[in-house]
Design an enzyme around this catalytic site. Structure first.
Site, short mmCIF file in Angstrom:
data_model
loop_
_atom_site.label_atom_id
_atom_site.label_comp_id
_atom_site.label_asym_id
_atom_site.label_seq_id
_atom_site.Cartn_x
_atom_site.Cartn_y
_atom_site.Cartn_z
CG HIS A 30 -5.97 -0.30 2.59
ND1 HIS A 30 -6.20 0.78 1.67
CD2 HIS A 30 -6.56 -1.49 2.14
CE1 HIS A 30 -6.50 0.23 0.52
NE2 HIS A 30 -6.79 -1.01 0.83
CB CYS B 294 -2.17 5.27 -0.46
SG CYS B 294 -2.66 5.00 1.29
#
Ligand code: ARG
Length: 301
Positions: A199, A295
């Site tokens: 990511h 996150c």
């Protein structure tokens, strides 16, 4: 729908940035987390999860999660929590299910993600319901977009109406055509070239309007050129601190205070040297699943 502006070269970005003052964007001030009641590592979706199946200590995880929430509160941000759901072991990573933004009509919206892993697709309806109930306009990427993983890959440039969009692993590059047109926002596309950095938020932390913290090995040559065009100050993190310390998955509050996983002294020195105040936290149980500070929360309006 407006015309898509997906920027892939530093020359295109230079033209965009020279085209007049950037459109301003208000920063969201509230934090959305998800209770870790059902957090677990049950499979290997990314390199960090390897060897960690069944190893989560839920008591420790809960304490780390609470402490992170308190850190945001202590910095003056309201923290909200969506309840975790049995069988959704990754739901605690609230950076992934949506991309939030502010509409031109003053009503906030979220673009729902289309997760790459089927097990994570089950998380989306719970977020849809939560955002709908909280007055957000719900937007969806077209069926033709295979994957899009929300704020894990699409990161707003602080204060500017411009997105940095990671692609190649969890998000398909075509997602950004759709998002750019839908939100009338340029998207600077960054290919993620290192398999561990799945990511954008695992290798790139936008610190302020002019500064970014990143691991250069996650990006192509052109990608690094784009980033250097977009930010005057590029603070580099070593491969060791980016992988072992998860240092790039930090979060910068209001362009001043950086919340970061503890254990990356070089990154901390670089940050303090650049004038940032650093708050170190412990998120070790969540790193077993490939996620840390950035996150574990979603900044919302
Ligand atoms: N285990 C999760 C996954 O692989 C971790 C997600 C972490 N989130 C993030 N924004 N990097 O999907």
């Amino acid at each position: 729908m407006t015309e898509a502006r997906v920027i892939c070269t530093s020359a295109e970005l230079a033209t965009l940035l020279e085209g007049g003052p950037p459109v301003r964007r208000p920063e969201p001030q509230r934090v959305l987390m998800c209770t870790p009641d059902f957090f677990d590592v049950v499979d290997v979706k990314n390199a960090f999860m390897e060897g960690n199946i069944g190893s989560v200590d839920r008591v420790k995880a809960r304490a780390q999660w609470e402490a992170l929430g308190c850190t945001f509160e202590a910095a003056g941000h309201e923290v909200l929590a969506i309840p975790g759901v049995q069988g959704c072991e990754d739901m605690v990573f609230t950076a992934n299910q949506v991309l939030p933004g502010m509409g031109d009509d003053g009503r906030p919206y979220v673009v729902l993600s289309r997760m790459r892993h089927p097990s994570r697709r089950n998380e989306i309806p719970f977020f849809r319901d939560w955002f709908e109930a909280n007055g957000y306009r719900i937007l969806e990427v077209p069926e033709s977009v295979p994957y899009f993983e929300g704020q894990g890959d699409a990161i707003w440039h602080p204060g500017k109406r411009m997105l940095w969009g990671g692609y190649g692993q969890r998000t398909s590059v075509v997602a950004y055509e759709a998002i750019s047109a839908m939100l009338d926002t340029p998207v600077v596309a960054l290919e993620l070239v290192h398999p561990s950095f799945y990511h954008l938020d695992t290798a790139f932390c936008a610190l302020s309007n002019d500064a970014v913290l990143l691991f250069p090995g996650a990006f192509s040559k052109e990608g690094m050129k784009l980033i250097r065009r977009g930010f005057e100050r590029v603070l580099e993190v070593s491969e060791h601190e980016a992988t072992k310390g998860f240092a790039c998955n930090a979060h910068a509050l209001d362009g001043r205070t950086v919340i970061i996983q503890r254990g990356s002294p070089e990154a901390v020195a670089r940050l303090t040297g650049a004038g940032f105040e650093v708050v170190e936290v412990e998120t070790g149980e969540f790193i077993k699943s490939g996620g840390s500070v950035f996150c574990m929360k979603m900044m919302i309006y």
